[in-house]
Each structure stands twice: as structure tokens, then as C-alpha cells.
Design a protein around this motif. Sequence first.
Motif, mmCIF file in Angstrom:
data_model
loop_
_atom_site.group_PDB
_atom_site.id
_atom_site.type_symbol
_atom_site.label_atom_id
_atom_site.label_comp_id
_atom_site.label_asym_id
_atom_site.label_seq_id
_atom_site.Cartn_x
_atom_site.Cartn_y
_atom_site.Cartn_z
ATOM 1 N N ALA A 1 63.011 55.670 39.880
ATOM 2 C CA ALA A 1 61.652 55.992 40.475
ATOM 3 C C ALA A 1 61.682 57.539 40.325
ATOM 4 O O ALA A 1 62.237 58.384 40.471
ATOM 5 C CB ALA A 1 61.907 55.770 42.018
ATOM 6 N N ALA A 2 60.240 57.887 40.266
ATOM 7 C CA ALA A 2 59.779 59.272 40.122
ATOM 8 C C ALA A 2 59.721 59.931 41.252
ATOM 9 O O ALA A 2 59.591 61.197 41.560
ATOM 10 C CB ALA A 2 58.598 59.385 39.323
ATOM 11 N N PRO B 1 66.195 61.952 47.654
ATOM 12 C CA PRO B 1 65.222 62.278 48.507
ATOM 13 C C PRO B 1 64.793 60.918 49.072
ATOM 14 O O PRO B 1 63.993 59.942 48.429
ATOM 15 C CB PRO B 1 63.903 62.914 47.621
ATOM 16 N N ALA B 2 64.674 61.352 50.566
ATOM 17 C CA ALA B 2 64.275 59.941 51.387
ATOM 18 C C ALA B 2 63.907 60.333 52.634
ATOM 19 O O ALA B 2 64.085 61.393 53.241
ATOM 20 C CB ALA B 2 65.638 58.909 51.478
ATOM 21 N N TYR B 3 63.278 59.106 53.105
ATOM 22 C CA TYR B 3 62.580 59.527 54.616
ATOM 23 C C TYR B 3 62.243 58.418 55.281
ATOM 24 O O TYR B 3 61.995 57.250 54.647
ATOM 25 C CB TYR B 3 61.256 60.323 54.645
ATOM 26 N N SER C 1 53.591 56.987 48.147
ATOM 27 C CA SER C 1 53.000 56.874 46.859
ATOM 28 C C SER C 1 53.323 55.734 45.906
ATOM 29 O O SER C 1 54.425 55.280 46.089
ATOM 30 C CB SER C 1 53.017 58.205 46.116
ATOM 31 N N ARG C 2 52.661 55.719 44.896
ATOM 32 C CA ARG C 2 53.001 54.798 43.850
ATOM 33 C C ARG C 2 54.449 54.991 42.995
ATOM 34 O O ARG C 2 55.115 54.006 42.620
ATOM 35 C CB ARG C 2 51.879 54.429 42.673
ATOM 36 N N ASP C 3 54.772 56.031 43.136
ATOM 37 C CA ASP C 3 56.241 56.628 42.509
ATOM 38 C C ASP C 3 57.250 56.251 43.468
ATOM 39 O O ASP C 3 58.505 56.425 42.922
ATOM 40 C CB ASP C 3 55.965 57.965 42.049
ATOM 41 N N ASP C 4 57.200 55.958 44.768
ATOM 42 C CA ASP C 4 58.131 55.731 45.585
ATOM 43 C C ASP C 4 58.712 54.484 45.647
ATOM 44 O O ASP C 4 58.261 53.475 44.891
ATOM 45 C CB ASP C 4 57.527 55.933 47.116
ATOM 46 N N ARG D 1 51.571 48.237 44.112
ATOM 47 C CA ARG D 1 52.427 48.102 43.312
ATOM 48 C C ARG D 1 53.793 49.239 43.294
ATOM 49 O O ARG D 1 54.371 49.765 42.601
ATOM 50 C CB ARG D 1 52.147 48.211 41.811
ATOM 51 N N VAL D 2 53.976 49.300 44.558
ATOM 52 C CA VAL D 2 55.094 50.072 44.843
ATOM 53 C C VAL D 2 56.414 49.270 45.075
ATOM 54 O O VAL D 2 56.363 48.412 45.653
ATOM 55 C CB VAL D 2 54.565 51.052 46.256
ATOM 56 N N ALA D 3 57.503 49.706 44.393
ATOM 57 C CA ALA D 3 58.674 49.052 44.093
ATOM 58 C C ALA D 3 59.317 48.748 45.760
ATOM 59 O O ALA D 3 59.093 49.719 46.612
ATOM 60 C CB ALA D 3 59.574 49.840 43.451
#
Length: 335
Positions: free
Chosen positions: A58-59, A87-89, A105-108, A133-135
Motif C-alpha cells: 500500500a502506498a 504508519p497507522a491510525y 484515501s484510495r492508497d490506504d 476501491r480501498v483495500a
Amino acid sequence: MAGPKNRRAMGTEASSDLVRSALRTLETEAAGLGALSTAIADGLGDTFVAAVEKIRSAAGRVVVTGMGKSGHVGRKIAATLASTGTPAYFVHPGEASHGDLGVISRDDVIIALSWSGETVELKDLLDYAKRFRVALIAVTASLDSSLANAADVALILPAAREACPLGLAPTTSTLMQLALGDALAVALFESRGFTALDFKALHPGGRLGASLTFVRDLMHKGAKVPLVKRGTRMTDAIVEMTSKGFGCVGVVDAGGRLIGIVTDGDLRRHMRDDLLASSVDDVMTKNPRSIRPDQLAGEALEHLNAEKITALFVVENAKPVGLVHFHDLLRIGVA
């Protein structure tokens, strides 16, 4: 009315009941962790790897969410991930439905926790993940649940009995969620080659941060280091030891290599009439314990405690370049 002896007896019996209750709780929860371990060794291991790879590729960041006790566990998982280089929240599902979806975001990658997999408050967040399309990684005990069906990767926890005698309060289940979160964090930690230096950058404060301080950054250097040469008379060695105030003096050979140490304890052990006329060679402890400047303060404390000593010479290429004292570790908050 019960007398003192009866009250004591009742108290002892009640205490025994409480201890038995605690043991039952721990045994039940340990069984849950055992079931989780067995599951990972079996089919859950493949989806675990898929989850790690999904996060690594993931970016963006990892967004952890969950409701109730799963939410409390989720906060801790997010904190552990963030502190170990991922990085996480945490996003509360209720707040997500009222605007906080905008931080995703889509990159999350979303990690959603729900033992039943049917937590109503997660619906808006799951719809959002599908729409953009968020994983999505699910952590649930139900393979056929809405959460598992919506997920890209579903980590299905094995069935387990809650430690609560009513079988209602989340106990074993939340412990299993937490353990799986720790397993994810550590696997990511190891796969990225996360180092103690990286860890210190994220933990500069408190005792943990202090323990990650390098010895070179707190050691005494140069003229402050108590040193004498081989063959020095004890009268001169004691003057050097006293003037530097560390309760010891190092002994070096002609090449400047550390070959021994004289401590207050050595003086007591060799107390005799001719002590002051003796040579340090007759009193010193040979091959003293030492540490390198690139080692951590926490390691220095381990050496001091293990050897029951108060000071360590810092050695590089066999030559003393500094000294670290127990008081230095106290000063920065390690000890």
C-alpha cells in the motif's frame, strides 16, 4: 457474630475462590491463543501472509476501525503498527459516518475488526471502501459474515470460549484480536528490516527512548576517564581513582589496551600493610567487562546488573575511549 478466626477463615476461602477464578480466566484465554496459533500454522497462515503483503504494497496508511471492545483493541493495534514503522491510525466507525471517511484515501488499507462480522456501525465504512476501491482486511470469527464477504483479505479467527462465566463479555475474543494485531505488526516490522535506530526515532521519550541512547552519547571521555599504566604504584592509582570519582581506575598496557581494572572492591579484598607500595598489576581484576560505543544504554544496564558493578569502560579496538557509570543511566532515565 463471626469471631476473628472465622472471619480470617472466610477471608482465606474467598481469596482462594478469587485465585481459582483468575486461573480459569487465564487458562481459557490461553486456550484461545493456542487455537489461534494452530489456525495460523494451518490455513489462516496463507491469508495472514496475504494481509501482510497487502499492507506492505500500500502506498498510503493503515486505517484500523472497530466498534465497542473491538474498537479499543483497534486503537492499540494502530498504535503498535505506527510505533514499529507502519504508519497507522484509528477511525471510529460512528465518526466515519459523520465526516471522518474523508481522511481515508484510495492508497490506504483498512483493517476492520468485528467478532461477529455484522457490526452495523461498519456498514458506511464498508460501502465507502467498496465505492472507492480501498483495500479492506477483515478480522472476524465468521467466514460468512458481511464483513468477511466485503473484504479483500479475511482473517478468520477460530472459535473460542469467552473467559466470562456467562460467555458474554468479550475477553478471549479481544485477546485473540489483539494477538493477531501484534503478529501483523511484528511480521511487518521484521520484513522491513526495522532497526533499533528506527525504533528510537519513533520512541524518543520515556524510559524506552532512553534505553535506545547510544553509549557513545552518554559516556565520559578524554581526561575524565580514570586510567593508569601497567606497573603504576597503588598510591598513584588511588589518587587517579579518587580524583575522577567513579570508584575505579582502568589499567592499560604500553599499547594503550585495557588489561585490567582496580575498583573499591579490589582495594577491600587486597587490604594489607604493603597495599600502597604494591603495583596495580598485583591488585587489578584482569580482562574487565567492557562495552562498545555503538551499543545501547539498555545493554549497558544489562551488563551492570548482570555483573553487579557500577561502571563499564567503553572500549574500541581494545583501547578505552570512555566510561559509563550507573549514575549516567539514572540521569537519562534508563535505570
